[in-house]
Design a protein around this motif. Structure first.
Motif, mmCIF file in Angstrom:
data_model
loop_
_atom_site.group_PDB
_atom_site.id
_atom_site.type_symbol
_atom_site.label_atom_id
_atom_site.label_comp_id
_atom_site.label_asym_id
_atom_site.label_seq_id
_atom_site.Cartn_x
_atom_site.Cartn_y
_atom_site.Cartn_z
ATOM 1 N N UNK A 19 -6.985 2.784 -4.514
ATOM 2 C CA UNK A 19 -7.418 1.011 -4.187
ATOM 3 C C UNK A 19 -6.037 0.336 -4.470
ATOM 4 N N UNK A 20 -4.848 0.983 -4.831
ATOM 5 C CA UNK A 20 -3.761 0.215 -4.957
ATOM 6 C C UNK A 20 -3.147 -0.325 -3.597
ATOM 7 N N UNK A 21 -2.657 -1.482 -3.548
ATOM 8 C CA UNK A 21 -2.442 -2.438 -2.317
ATOM 9 C C UNK A 21 -0.987 -2.493 -2.156
ATOM 10 N N UNK A 22 -0.526 -2.248 -0.935
ATOM 11 C CA UNK A 22 0.802 -2.517 -0.582
ATOM 12 C C UNK A 22 0.879 -3.487 0.582
ATOM 13 N N UNK A 23 1.848 -4.601 0.476
ATOM 14 C CA UNK A 23 2.064 -5.543 1.270
ATOM 15 C C UNK A 23 3.214 -5.412 2.002
ATOM 16 N N UNK A 24 3.255 -5.333 3.021
ATOM 17 C CA UNK A 24 4.792 -5.367 3.970
ATOM 18 C C UNK A 24 4.411 -6.441 4.932
ATOM 19 N N UNK A 25 5.213 -7.623 4.660
ATOM 20 C CA UNK A 25 5.215 -8.642 5.586
ATOM 21 C C UNK A 25 3.893 -9.427 6.049
ATOM 22 N N UNK A 26 3.239 -9.219 4.970
ATOM 23 C CA UNK A 26 1.810 -9.898 5.127
ATOM 24 C C UNK A 26 0.741 -8.913 5.852
ATOM 25 N N UNK A 27 1.199 -7.630 6.230
ATOM 26 C CA UNK A 27 0.186 -6.531 6.605
ATOM 27 C C UNK A 27 -0.257 -5.688 5.271
ATOM 28 N N UNK A 48 0.510 10.750 -0.566
ATOM 29 C CA UNK A 48 -0.565 9.325 -0.688
ATOM 30 C C UNK A 48 -0.956 9.111 0.823
ATOM 31 N N UNK A 49 -2.213 8.981 1.275
ATOM 32 C CA UNK A 49 -3.031 8.541 2.033
ATOM 33 C C UNK A 49 -3.172 7.040 2.243
ATOM 34 N N UNK A 50 -2.698 6.407 3.116
ATOM 35 C CA UNK A 50 -2.670 4.977 3.183
ATOM 36 C C UNK A 50 -3.505 4.365 4.137
ATOM 37 N N UNK A 51 -4.535 3.390 4.067
ATOM 38 C CA UNK A 51 -5.295 2.856 4.980
ATOM 39 C C UNK A 51 -4.864 1.364 5.324
ATOM 40 N N UNK A 52 -4.693 1.333 6.806
ATOM 41 C CA UNK A 52 -4.209 0.162 7.268
ATOM 42 C C UNK A 52 -4.648 -0.406 8.450
ATOM 43 N N UNK A 53 -4.454 -1.594 8.836
ATOM 44 C CA UNK A 53 -4.889 -2.081 10.355
ATOM 45 C C UNK A 53 -3.652 -2.281 11.145
ATOM 46 N N UNK A 54 -4.021 -1.947 12.491
ATOM 47 C CA UNK A 54 -2.822 -2.189 13.490
ATOM 48 C C UNK A 54 -2.610 -3.498 13.798
ATOM 49 N N UNK A 55 -1.163 -3.859 13.898
ATOM 50 C CA UNK A 55 -0.839 -5.217 13.744
ATOM 51 C C UNK A 55 -0.981 -5.645 15.405
ATOM 52 N N UNK A 56 -1.284 -4.629 16.246
ATOM 53 C CA UNK A 56 -1.585 -5.137 17.603
ATOM 54 C C UNK A 56 -3.146 -5.330 17.801
ATOM 55 N N UNK A 57 -3.954 -4.255 17.780
ATOM 56 C CA UNK A 57 -5.269 -4.333 18.089
ATOM 57 C C UNK A 57 -6.177 -4.168 17.092
ATOM 58 N N UNK A 58 -5.642 -4.450 15.690
ATOM 59 C CA UNK A 58 -6.717 -4.596 14.595
ATOM 60 C C UNK A 58 -7.411 -3.406 13.990
ATOM 61 N N UNK A 72 6.214 2.100 6.373
ATOM 62 C CA UNK A 72 4.890 2.807 7.210
ATOM 63 C C UNK A 72 4.921 2.325 8.438
ATOM 64 N N UNK A 73 4.336 2.994 9.113
ATOM 65 C CA UNK A 73 4.133 2.531 10.548
ATOM 66 C C UNK A 73 3.121 1.190 10.492
ATOM 67 N N UNK A 74 3.406 0.231 11.403
ATOM 68 C CA UNK A 74 2.795 -0.998 11.338
ATOM 69 C C UNK A 74 1.536 -0.903 12.586
ATOM 70 N N UNK A 75 1.635 -0.055 13.361
ATOM 71 C CA UNK A 75 0.812 0.160 14.341
ATOM 72 C C UNK A 75 -0.001 1.504 14.423
ATOM 73 N N UNK A 76 -1.379 1.465 14.999
ATOM 74 C CA UNK A 76 -1.975 2.923 15.196
ATOM 75 C C UNK A 76 -1.136 3.641 16.016
ATOM 76 N N UNK A 77 -1.472 4.973 16.261
ATOM 77 C CA UNK A 77 -0.802 5.787 17.076
ATOM 78 C C UNK A 77 -0.991 5.507 18.441
#
Length: 109
Positions: A19-27, A48-58, A72-77
């Motif tokens: 549940x810890x949140x990482x903020x990277x330039x607003x992502x 650590x497994x991080x769950x995020x949302x793609x900066x392009x498609x969401x 971390x990667x900012x976009x999905x594969x």
């Protein structure tokens, strides 16, 4: 209500709580799982497994990191674009970095 833990970089001595949140330039990335792992040298560690949302498609995507990592990667594969910044700030940093590099020396003979 549980207090939300927000961090700005991946540099942990012990595994963060789920549940810890990482903020990277607003992502936003959230710790979704902690997995025990054994390194090649035999030492135990945690991934650590991080769950995020793609900066392009969401769309949501997951990725794994060690307890310390540069980013971390900012976009999905599907939309991954190495070397192409997501934000204007990233583009500006890339330009400053390239401008600060000395010019390549000409090849001799």
């Amino acid at each position: 209500m549980a207090r939300l833990i927000v961090v700005k970089r991946i540099a942990f001595n012990v595994a963060p709580s789920i549940g810890t949140v990482l903020l990277v330039e607003g992502q936003r990335y959230e710790v979704s799982a902690l997995n025990p792992h054994q390194r090649r040298d035999g030492k135990p560690t945690t991934l650590i497994t991080w769950r995020g949302y793609c900066a392009d498609c969401g769309q949501p995507f997951e990725q794994t990191s060690a307890l310390t990592a540069k980013g971390l990667n900012r976009r999905c594969p599907q939309h991954r674009s190495p070397g192409h910044p997501v934000t204007t700030g990233g583009r500006q940093r890339k330009r400053r970095f390239l401008a600060a590099r000395p010019p390549a020396s000409p090849r001799l003979g």
